[in-house]
Design a protein around this motif. Structure first.
Motif, mmCIF file in Angstrom:
data_model
loop_
_atom_site.group_PDB
_atom_site.id
_atom_site.type_symbol
_atom_site.label_atom_id
_atom_site.label_comp_id
_atom_site.label_asym_id
_atom_site.label_seq_id
_atom_site.Cartn_x
_atom_site.Cartn_y
_atom_site.Cartn_z
ATOM 1 N N ILE A 250 -5.493 6.674 13.030
ATOM 2 C CA ILE A 250 -6.273 7.034 11.843
ATOM 3 C C ILE A 250 -5.435 7.091 10.691
ATOM 4 C CG2 ILE A 250 -7.156 9.009 10.769
ATOM 5 C CD1 ILE A 250 -8.375 9.929 13.396
ATOM 6 N N LEU A 251 -6.000 6.305 9.786
ATOM 7 C CA LEU A 251 -5.176 5.837 8.424
ATOM 8 C C LEU A 251 -5.893 6.839 7.389
ATOM 9 C CD1 LEU A 251 -5.073 2.049 8.687
ATOM 10 C CD2 LEU A 251 -3.151 3.841 9.644
ATOM 11 N N ASN A 252 -5.058 7.224 6.328
ATOM 12 C CA ASN A 252 -5.355 7.931 5.145
ATOM 13 C C ASN A 252 -5.766 6.679 4.059
ATOM 14 O OD1 ASN A 252 -5.273 10.228 6.326
ATOM 15 N ND2 ASN A 252 -3.229 10.765 5.544
ATOM 16 N N LEU A 253 -6.730 6.005 4.344
ATOM 17 C CA LEU A 253 -7.104 4.721 3.578
ATOM 18 C C LEU A 253 -8.512 4.482 3.644
ATOM 19 C CD1 LEU A 253 -4.279 2.219 3.883
ATOM 20 C CD2 LEU A 253 -4.692 3.422 1.896
ATOM 21 N N GLY A 271 -14.741 8.693 6.404
ATOM 22 C CA GLY A 271 -14.982 9.475 4.911
ATOM 23 C C GLY A 271 -14.501 8.587 3.862
ATOM 24 N N PRO A 272 -14.257 9.136 2.661
ATOM 25 C CA PRO A 272 -14.099 7.950 1.550
ATOM 26 C C PRO A 272 -12.730 7.564 1.399
ATOM 27 C CG PRO A 272 -14.400 10.391 0.725
ATOM 28 C CD PRO A 272 -14.725 10.406 2.052
ATOM 29 N N ASP A 273 -12.109 8.334 2.187
ATOM 30 C CA ASP A 273 -10.210 7.844 2.080
ATOM 31 C C ASP A 273 -9.766 8.129 3.457
ATOM 32 O OD1 ASP A 273 -10.364 10.759 2.177
ATOM 33 O OD2 ASP A 273 -8.929 11.331 0.631
ATOM 34 N N ARG A 274 -10.385 7.969 4.567
ATOM 35 C CA ARG A 274 -9.752 7.912 5.881
ATOM 36 C C ARG A 274 -10.851 6.958 6.511
ATOM 37 N NH1 ARG A 274 -10.576 11.931 9.056
ATOM 38 N NH2 ARG A 274 -8.777 12.154 10.294
ATOM 39 N N CYS A 275 -10.079 6.470 7.642
ATOM 40 C CA CYS A 275 -10.599 5.536 8.474
ATOM 41 C C CYS A 275 -9.891 5.302 9.915
ATOM 42 C CB CYS A 275 -10.745 4.289 7.926
ATOM 43 S SG CYS A 275 -9.154 3.097 7.837
ATOM 44 N N ALA A 290 2.494 -3.834 13.142
ATOM 45 C CA ALA A 290 1.284 -4.204 12.505
ATOM 46 C C ALA A 290 0.677 -3.020 11.649
ATOM 47 C CB ALA A 290 0.444 -4.929 13.483
ATOM 48 N N VAL A 291 0.690 -1.979 12.398
ATOM 49 C CA VAL A 291 -0.093 -0.751 11.780
ATOM 50 C C VAL A 291 0.843 -0.259 10.584
ATOM 51 C CG1 VAL A 291 -0.909 1.420 12.204
ATOM 52 C CG2 VAL A 291 -1.317 -0.157 13.848
ATOM 53 N N GLY A 292 2.187 -0.320 10.671
ATOM 54 C CA GLY A 292 2.874 0.333 9.746
ATOM 55 C C GLY A 292 3.011 -0.454 8.684
ATOM 56 N N ARG A 293 2.471 -1.659 8.386
ATOM 57 C CA ARG A 293 2.288 -2.308 7.202
ATOM 58 C C ARG A 293 1.253 -1.480 6.075
ATOM 59 N NH1 ARG A 293 -1.150 -5.772 10.536
ATOM 60 N NH2 ARG A 293 -3.101 -6.180 9.446
ATOM 61 N N PHE A 294 0.316 -0.758 6.437
ATOM 62 C CA PHE A 294 -0.318 -0.005 5.838
ATOM 63 C C PHE A 294 0.341 1.161 5.040
ATOM 64 C CE2 PHE A 294 -3.414 -1.898 8.822
ATOM 65 C CZ PHE A 294 -4.111 -2.550 8.203
ATOM 66 N N ASP A 295 0.471 1.277 3.844
ATOM 67 C CA ASP A 295 1.409 2.245 3.019
ATOM 68 C C ASP A 295 0.694 3.512 3.095
ATOM 69 O OD1 ASP A 295 3.265 3.241 1.928
ATOM 70 O OD2 ASP A 295 3.018 2.424 -0.199
ATOM 71 N N THR A 296 0.729 3.919 4.256
ATOM 72 C CA THR A 296 0.078 5.516 4.369
ATOM 73 C C THR A 296 0.348 6.147 5.523
ATOM 74 O OG1 THR A 296 -2.048 6.577 4.232
ATOM 75 C CG2 THR A 296 -2.102 4.775 5.560
ATOM 76 N N ASP A 297 0.057 7.227 5.600
ATOM 77 C CA ASP A 297 0.385 8.165 6.681
ATOM 78 C C ASP A 297 -0.537 7.639 7.851
ATOM 79 O OD1 ASP A 297 2.080 9.900 5.271
ATOM 80 O OD2 ASP A 297 0.540 11.448 4.931
ATOM 81 N N ILE A 298 0.176 7.719 9.151
ATOM 82 C CA ILE A 298 -0.560 7.256 10.230
ATOM 83 C C ILE A 298 -0.491 8.422 11.351
ATOM 84 C CG2 ILE A 298 -0.374 5.509 12.208
ATOM 85 C CD1 ILE A 298 1.445 3.963 10.213
ATOM 86 N N GLN A 299 -2.117 8.612 11.936
ATOM 87 C CA GLN A 299 -2.006 9.402 13.256
ATOM 88 C C GLN A 299 -2.498 8.601 14.369
ATOM 89 O OE1 GLN A 299 -5.065 12.583 12.369
ATOM 90 N NE2 GLN A 299 -5.050 12.954 14.640
ATOM 91 N N VAL A 300 -1.668 8.887 15.197
ATOM 92 C CA VAL A 300 -1.741 7.852 16.723
ATOM 93 C C VAL A 300 -2.722 8.612 17.288
ATOM 94 C CG1 VAL A 300 -0.755 6.998 18.591
ATOM 95 C CG2 VAL A 300 0.520 6.801 16.312
#
Length: 336
Positions: A250-253, A271-275, A290-300
């Protein structure tokens, strides 16, 4: 001590890191007193920034979402990354027009040194011959589909080859999920007339108003969105399902921001800012990178191998950050 204006910008920059800050921590980072922190927090609130206070031994603060969008503060790296993402989105995604307008607005307020860096990079999107055209579903349509999913309202719409052409066949559905798959947006819904699950291309949907009554969602077959989509499209649009390592996070984007960079993945709007992102790779460490390239918090979400891969990469990166650069060998060309 910093001047008030520069100190407020520094305080805002800290608050935008999406974490809770104690008053003492902020005072230490800014080299000011806790009393000055409280005064600066009040000044930012007067400027429209919704800053929440929470109780604790020293008290604390958090930047919350508000009813309007106040000015944001980006460092050079964030500004360039944002402009690059918008430029890519403007050429290759369903939100191209909105992305182009956002890029223009951001470019106008950039310092000249950053504008020159952005202007030197021109992005042209080239679609592979076998991929066909990407979905042309607009932002307003995607937002409306997201709204009815969240509200659990029945949706009636005309469905045809092209949402801008003649009205297609009317459908009555209970919408459940909005996802992307290989460059297209899809609505997963229970078709009330056919008494079965269906996937609908979002760019072929023309919603009717008003929406129908609220409903209790059914359980999606296959164990979840990922299994359902993979089962529906297996063998129809490539071998993206055959990665030996596949994980879910889950990404906060927003889903719209992630979709252009996850063509072989499944992106589900939460939601508007989570996917939720489901992605595959040849190795677990490769998937974590590959997932780490998204500049946001990550929930595995899983599986455990992906969590372990993140831990391994974190240790490697920490060691790399602590290792001093070695001196170049005499006669070595270091200009490249």
């Amino acid at each position: 001590m910093q001047k008030t204006s520069s100190r407020l910008l520094a305080l805002l920059s800290l608050l935008q890191t999406h974490r809770d800050w104690s008053g003492d921590d902020l005072a230490q980072r800014l080299d000011i007193t806790p009393r000055t922190v409280r005064r600066d927090i009040d000044r930012l609130r007067e400027l429209g920034y919704p800053i929440l206070a929470f109780k604790g031994p020293s008290g604390g603060y958090r930047l919350d979402a508000g009813s309007h969008l106040p000015p944001l503060l980006f460092d050079d790296g964030q500004a360039v990354a944002l402009a690059l993402a918008l430029q890519t989105a403007a050429t290759s995604t369903t939100i191209g027009e909105d992305a182009a307008r956002a890029l223009s607005a951001i470019r106008q307020v950039m310092p000249s040194r950053l504008r020159q860096r952005i202007d030197m990079l021109q992005v042209t999107a080239v679609q592979p011959p076998e991929s066909g055209n990407t979905s042309t579903a607009g932002t307003q349509l995607l937002m409306e589909l997201s709204r009815v999913i969240h509200a659990r309202e029945e949706l009636r719409f005309d469905y045809g080859h092209d949402a801008t052409g003649p009205a297609g066949q009317p459908r009555r559905t209970q919408p459940h999920h909005l996802v992307t798959w290989r460059g297209h947006w899809y609505l997963i819904a229970w078709d009330l007339d056919r008494d079965d699950w269906r996937t609908f291309r979002a760019d072929r949907i023309r919603p009717r108003t008003p929406t129908g009554p609220r409903f209790t969602p059914r359980e999606l077959p296959g164990g979840g969105v990922t299994a359902f989509i993979i089962g529906r499209f297996r063998g129809t649009d490539g071998s993206a399902c055959d990665w030996p390592c596949r994980g879910e996070v889950i990404l906060n984007l927003p889903a719209q921001a992630v979709a252009p960079f996850a063509q072989d993945g499944i992106v589900e709007a939460l939601g508007p800012d989570r996917c939720r992102l489901t992605l595959g790779s040849w190795s677990w460490t490769g998937l974590a990178a590959a997932v780490g390239r998204f500049d946001t918090d990550i929930q595995v979400i899983g599986p455990p191998q992906l969590t372990s891969a993140f831990a391994q990469l974190a240790a490697r990166y920490a060691n790399a950050a602590d290792t001093p650069p070695s001196a170049p060998t005499p006669g070595t060309d270091t200009s490249r």
